[in-house]
Scaffold this motif. Structure first.
Motif, PDB file in Angstrom:
ATOM      1  N   LYS A 168      28.414 -45.724  31.221  1.00 39.84           N
ATOM      2  CA  LYS A 168      27.389 -44.756  31.617  1.00 39.84           C
ATOM      3  C   LYS A 168      27.801 -44.019  32.894  1.00 39.84           C
ATOM      4  O   LYS A 168      27.628 -42.805  33.012  1.00 39.84           O
ATOM      5  CB  LYS A 168      26.056 -45.463  31.846  1.00 39.84           C
ATOM      6  CG  LYS A 168      25.364 -45.933  30.577  1.00 39.84           C
ATOM      7  CD  LYS A 168      24.011 -46.551  30.908  1.00 39.84           C
ATOM      8  CE  LYS A 168      23.262 -46.957  29.659  1.00 39.84           C
ATOM      9  NZ  LYS A 168      21.927 -47.541  29.985  1.00 39.84           N
ATOM     10  N   VAL A 169      28.331 -44.762  33.851  1.00 44.45           N
ATOM     11  CA  VAL A 169      28.756 -44.152  35.118  1.00 44.45           C
ATOM     12  C   VAL A 169      29.950 -43.242  34.876  1.00 44.45           C
ATOM     13  O   VAL A 169      30.052 -42.156  35.467  1.00 44.45           O
ATOM     14  CB  VAL A 169      29.090 -45.241  36.158  1.00 44.45           C
ATOM     15  CG1 VAL A 169      29.630 -44.612  37.439  1.00 44.45           C
ATOM     16  CG2 VAL A 169      27.853 -46.083  36.461  1.00 44.45           C
ATOM     17  N   GLU A 170      30.844 -43.660  33.975  1.00 45.14           N
ATOM     18  CA  GLU A 170      32.019 -42.842  33.657  1.00 45.14           C
ATOM     19  C   GLU A 170      31.606 -41.503  33.062  1.00 45.14           C
ATOM     20  O   GLU A 170      32.209 -40.462  33.354  1.00 45.14           O
ATOM     21  CB  GLU A 170      32.932 -43.596  32.694  1.00 45.14           C
ATOM     22  CG  GLU A 170      34.201 -42.847  32.319  1.00 45.14           C
ATOM     23  CD  GLU A 170      35.093 -42.583  33.514  1.00 45.14           C
ATOM     24  OE1 GLU A 170      35.404 -41.397  33.754  1.00 45.14           O
ATOM     25  OE2 GLU A 170      35.454 -43.548  34.209  1.00 45.14           O
ATOM     26  N   LYS A 171      30.563 -41.479  32.244  1.00 46.98           N
ATOM     27  CA  LYS A 171      30.077 -40.235  31.650  1.00 46.98           C
ATOM     28  C   LYS A 171      29.577 -39.275  32.726  1.00 46.98           C
ATOM     29  O   LYS A 171      29.849 -38.071  32.676  1.00 46.98           O
ATOM     30  CB  LYS A 171      28.962 -40.534  30.647  1.00 46.98           C
ATOM     31  CG  LYS A 171      29.435 -41.174  29.352  1.00 46.98           C
ATOM     32  CD  LYS A 171      28.261 -41.487  28.419  1.00 46.98           C
ATOM     33  CE  LYS A 171      27.591 -40.221  27.940  1.00 46.98           C
ATOM     34  NZ  LYS A 171      26.496 -40.524  26.974  1.00 46.98           N
ATOM     35  N   VAL A 172      28.856 -39.821  33.716  1.00 45.04           N
ATOM     36  CA  VAL A 172      28.378 -38.984  34.826  1.00 45.04           C
ATOM     37  C   VAL A 172      29.558 -38.462  35.625  1.00 45.04           C
ATOM     38  O   VAL A 172      29.618 -37.277  35.987  1.00 45.04           O
ATOM     39  CB  VAL A 172      27.424 -39.787  35.736  1.00 45.04           C
ATOM     40  CG1 VAL A 172      27.024 -38.952  36.949  1.00 45.04           C
ATOM     41  CG2 VAL A 172      26.182 -40.226  34.961  1.00 45.04           C
ATOM     42  N   ARG A 173      30.526 -39.341  35.890  1.00 48.95           N
ATOM     43  CA  ARG A 173      31.697 -38.941  36.680  1.00 48.95           C
ATOM     44  C   ARG A 173      32.497 -37.861  35.965  1.00 48.95           C
ATOM     45  O   ARG A 173      32.917 -36.869  36.578  1.00 48.95           O
ATOM     46  CB  ARG A 173      32.569 -40.163  36.957  1.00 48.95           C
ATOM     47  CG  ARG A 173      33.764 -39.871  37.845  1.00 48.95           C
ATOM     48  CD  ARG A 173      34.453 -41.125  38.317  1.00 48.95           C
ATOM     49  NE  ARG A 173      35.243 -41.769  37.281  1.00 48.95           N
ATOM     50  CZ  ARG A 173      36.056 -42.794  37.497  1.00 48.95           C
ATOM     51  NH1 ARG A 173      36.151 -43.303  38.736  1.00 48.95           N
ATOM     52  NH2 ARG A 173      36.746 -43.334  36.524  1.00 48.95           N
ATOM     53  N   THR A 174      32.706 -38.027  34.676  1.00 45.75           N
ATOM     54  CA  THR A 174      33.470 -37.040  33.901  1.00 45.75           C
ATOM     55  C   THR A 174      32.771 -35.685  33.885  1.00 45.75           C
ATOM     56  O   THR A 174      33.414 -34.633  34.014  1.00 45.75           O
ATOM     57  CB  THR A 174      33.661 -37.545  32.462  1.00 45.75           C
ATOM     58  OG1 THR A 174      34.372 -38.792  32.483  1.00 45.75           O
ATOM     59  CG2 THR A 174      34.436 -36.532  31.633  1.00 45.75           C
ATOM     60  N   ALA A 175      31.449 -35.711  33.730  1.00 48.42           N
ATOM     61  CA  ALA A 175      30.687 -34.460  33.714  1.00 48.42           C
ATOM     62  C   ALA A 175      30.823 -33.725  35.043  1.00 48.42           C
ATOM     63  O   ALA A 175      30.953 -32.491  35.069  1.00 48.42           O
ATOM     64  CB  ALA A 175      29.226 -34.750  33.421  1.00 48.42           C
ATOM     65  N   CYS A 192      29.088 -44.882  46.684  1.00 51.65           N
ATOM     66  CA  CYS A 192      27.696 -45.113  47.093  1.00 51.65           C
ATOM     67  C   CYS A 192      26.972 -45.989  46.078  1.00 51.65           C
ATOM     68  O   CYS A 192      26.270 -46.934  46.438  1.00 51.65           O
ATOM     69  CB  CYS A 192      26.965 -43.776  47.246  1.00 51.65           C
ATOM     70  SG  CYS A 192      27.485 -42.785  48.666  1.00 51.65           S
ATOM     71  N   LEU A 193      27.149 -45.671  44.794  1.00 54.66           N
ATOM     72  CA  LEU A 193      26.506 -46.465  43.745  1.00 54.66           C
ATOM     73  C   LEU A 193      27.090 -47.870  43.693  1.00 54.66           C
ATOM     74  O   LEU A 193      26.360 -48.858  43.522  1.00 54.66           O
ATOM     75  CB  LEU A 193      26.688 -45.777  42.392  1.00 54.66           C
ATOM     76  CG  LEU A 193      26.097 -46.511  41.182  1.00 54.66           C
ATOM     77  CD1 LEU A 193      24.595 -46.680  41.335  1.00 54.66           C
ATOM     78  CD2 LEU A 193      26.428 -45.772  39.888  1.00 54.66           C
ATOM     79  N   ARG A 194      28.389 -47.970  43.876  1.00 53.70           N
ATOM     80  CA  ARG A 194      29.044 -49.271  43.852  1.00 53.70           C
ATOM     81  C   ARG A 194      28.465 -50.194  44.936  1.00 53.70           C
ATOM     82  O   ARG A 194      28.226 -51.381  44.717  1.00 53.70           O
ATOM     83  CB  ARG A 194      30.552 -49.109  44.047  1.00 53.70           C
ATOM     84  CG  ARG A 194      31.358 -50.386  43.761  1.00 53.70           C
ATOM     85  CD  ARG A 194      32.784 -50.218  44.273  1.00 53.70           C
ATOM     86  NE  ARG A 194      33.446 -49.070  43.694  1.00 53.70           N
ATOM     87  CZ  ARG A 194      34.083 -49.075  42.527  1.00 53.70           C
ATOM     88  NH1 ARG A 194      34.115 -50.186  41.805  1.00 53.70           N
ATOM     89  NH2 ARG A 194      34.668 -47.987  42.084  1.00 53.70           N
ATOM     90  N   GLY A 195      28.235 -49.626  46.132  1.00 49.14           N
ATOM     91  CA  GLY A 195      27.670 -50.417  47.217  1.00 49.14           C
ATOM     92  C   GLY A 195      26.279 -50.927  46.889  1.00 49.14           C
ATOM     93  O   GLY A 195      25.927 -52.080  47.201  1.00 49.14           O
ATOM     94  N   ALA A 196      25.466 -50.084  46.255  1.00 49.29           N
ATOM     95  CA  ALA A 196      24.113 -50.496  45.882  1.00 49.29           C
ATOM     96  C   ALA A 196      24.159 -51.617  44.851  1.00 49.29           C
ATOM     97  O   ALA A 196      23.395 -52.591  44.941  1.00 49.29           O
ATOM     98  CB  ALA A 196      23.338 -49.305  45.339  1.00 49.29           C
ATOM     99  N   PRO A 212      28.791 -54.166  37.307  1.00 53.06           N
ATOM    100  CA  PRO A 212      29.266 -53.338  36.192  1.00 53.06           C
ATOM    101  C   PRO A 212      30.448 -52.445  36.540  1.00 53.06           C
ATOM    102  O   PRO A 212      31.142 -51.965  35.642  1.00 53.06           O
ATOM    103  CB  PRO A 212      28.038 -52.502  35.834  1.00 53.06           C
ATOM    104  CG  PRO A 212      27.225 -52.455  37.080  1.00 53.06           C
ATOM    105  CD  PRO A 212      27.433 -53.784  37.742  1.00 53.06           C
ATOM    106  N   LEU A 213      30.680 -52.203  37.821  1.00 51.55           N
ATOM    107  CA  LEU A 213      31.771 -51.299  38.221  1.00 51.55           C
ATOM    108  C   LEU A 213      32.936 -52.054  38.845  1.00 51.55           C
ATOM    109  O   LEU A 213      33.786 -51.456  39.517  1.00 51.55           O
ATOM    110  CB  LEU A 213      31.243 -50.255  39.216  1.00 51.55           C
ATOM    111  CG  LEU A 213      30.038 -49.430  38.770  1.00 51.55           C
ATOM    112  CD1 LEU A 213      29.704 -48.372  39.808  1.00 51.55           C
ATOM    113  CD2 LEU A 213      30.269 -48.794  37.412  1.00 51.55           C
ATOM    114  N   SER A 224      39.187 -45.682  40.935  1.00 54.14           N
ATOM    115  CA  SER A 224      38.842 -44.377  41.476  1.00 54.14           C
ATOM    116  C   SER A 224      39.675 -43.294  40.803  1.00 54.14           C
ATOM    117  O   SER A 224      40.756 -43.555  40.268  1.00 54.14           O
ATOM    118  CB  SER A 224      39.092 -44.341  42.989  1.00 54.14           C
ATOM    119  OG  SER A 224      38.295 -45.282  43.654  1.00 54.14           O
ATOM    120  N   VAL A 225      39.176 -42.079  40.836  1.00 55.84           N
ATOM    121  CA  VAL A 225      39.937 -40.938  40.327  1.00 55.84           C
ATOM    122  C   VAL A 225      41.092 -40.666  41.273  1.00 55.84           C
ATOM    123  O   VAL A 225      40.928 -40.696  42.504  1.00 55.84           O
ATOM    124  CB  VAL A 225      39.031 -39.687  40.221  1.00 55.84           C
ATOM    125  CG1 VAL A 225      39.842 -38.492  39.725  1.00 55.84           C
ATOM    126  CG2 VAL A 225      37.855 -39.955  39.305  1.00 55.84           C
TER     127      VAL A 225
END
Length: 401
Positions: free
Chosen positions: A139-146, A163-167, A181-182, A187-188
């Motif tokens: 799900k996170v990969e889809k946001v990142r790709t977009a 930021c999300l990873r820290g949360a 999950p991450l 990283s890119v």
């Protein structure tokens, strides 16, 4: 105040300028909290530092609230945390977790915690109402790709995911999810070395010349203004001495250029942080990006600029204060004017920091020393300057002969 909480005692309790509490004299931990707005709520303190709001006093009677309070105290006595299930229910989604659990924590423990939470809610808005446990790398990969397809820079996208990873790391530690999950999400790839912008020797000369011309102009204008004031019997303004500064911009630029300090660190610098005997400034942890105190030596130019500025300003409070003594928040207009006069383009204030680091590396200073001076927590951040020391690579290859 202490009193037996009854219908009468709650009704006659008047709102004050500040919130206050009526603590029940018969049931320990049971209290009524009165807000300045007049709102009254029943609360039970079931352990030291742990409370739960039972309900609105306009809805519940003292007897009803007292019974609910006893139930909570019973759960606490049995070794349970009565507030845990309520907190978990509120934090079941990503949005709920950020707002009810993570934001209060990160606001205290990280300097830019609120901003991080805002980034998560903005960038990952499509995941905000998903159950926390259902968030996956896919799900996170889809946001990142977009975002990458939308032209967002890879470095920016990486920071968003960080930021999300820290949360989510906090969610694992707090027991809201069992696995990160991450954990395996890379990283890119970015090419950070190509983005370093620093002053050439000629640009640095032009920048200093533009700053001096600006100060000379201010000195001339001050002389003219004081002549006008004297002719009208008005108080004169302090004279700007030869070699002095028209305002804070020149010493601010020179010190930043020769210390690599961040703009915010300079804006928060106070005169007690400047040690003229040891020839160094102290960047206090509470004003630094990484919350770590560091000491940066002052070379002759930076030391001379600070001494001249101290003589002009009296050396009290903030080193680079606004007109009213308040902390500066930007110098955009003056900075843009100087860059224009110096004919320097595509150069940000933060590039003064890059210039400091780049010049050090080009003069043979090792990367770890540069890292310490910049206050980088990780050598990876400093490696962006490694390409500026080509002689090290040449020396290494020469050893093969």
């Amino acid at each position: 105040m202490k009193a037996k909480i009854t219908q009468r005692s709650v009704e006659v309790a008047k709102a004050g300028a500040k919130p206050y509490e009526i603590r029940d004299t018969t049931l320990p931990g049971f209290l009524c909290r009165v807000q300045p707005s007049g709102r009254k709520s029943y609360v039970i303190e079931y352990a030291r530092g742990r409370r739960m709001t039972i309900g609105n006093a306009a809805v519940l009677t003292p007897a009803q609230a007292r019974e609910k309070a006893k139930e909570v105290l019973g759960q606490a006595a049995a070794g349970e945390d009565p507030g845990q299930e309520r907190r978990r229910a509120k934090a079941s989604t990503l949005r709920g977790f950020i707002e009810h659990e993570y934001r209060p924590w990160v606001r205290v423990h990280r300097k830019h915690g609120d901003a991080w939470c805002d980034v998560i809610m903005r960038v990952f808005a499509s995941l905000a109402d998903d159950p926390l446990a259902s968030i996956t790398q896919h799900k996170v990969e889809k946001v990142r790709t977009a975002r990458l397809n939308a032209g967002i820079k890879p470095a920016t996208v990486n920071r968003n995911v960080t930021c999300l990873r820290g949360a989510l790391t906090h969610a694992v530690r707090s027991g809201y999810i069992t696995e990160h999950p991450l954990a395996d999400m890379a990283s890119v790839d970015t090419d950070s070395s190509s983005k370093v912008r620093y002053l050439t020797a000629d640009e640095a000369r032009r920048l200093r010349a533009a700053l001096q011309a600006r100060d000379d102009e201010a000195r001339t204008a001050r002389v003219s203004a004081n002549a006008w004031r004297k002719a009208r019997s008005r108080p004169v303004l302090p004279a700007i001495p030869v070699g002095g500064y028209g305002d804070h911009l020149t010493p601010l630029v020179l010190v930043s250029l020769n210390t690599g300090a961040r703009r915010g660190e300079m804006f928060s610098l106070e005169w007690p942080d400047v040690d003229f005997d040891l020839k160094q400034i102290t960047i206090r942890g509470e004003t630094s990006k990484k919350n770590r105190t560091r000491h940066v030596p002052l070379n002759a130019e930076a030391l001379g600029a600070l001494r001249q500025w101290r003589d002009q300003t009296g050396g009290q409070g903030l080193v680079f204060a606004g007109r009213g003594g308040e902390r500066l928040d930007n110098v955009r207009k003056a900075w843009a004017g100087v860059l224009g006069d110096a004919n320097i383009t595509a150069f940000r204030w933060h590039d003064l920091r890059h210039t400091f680091a780049s010049w050090l590396v080009m003069r043979g200073v090792d990367l770890n020393t540069v890292r310490e001076l910049l206050g980088h927590g990780d050598i990876k951040m400093t490696l962006r300057y490694a390409h500026l020391a080509p002689q090290h690579k040449a020396d290494a290859v020469a050893k093969l002969v």
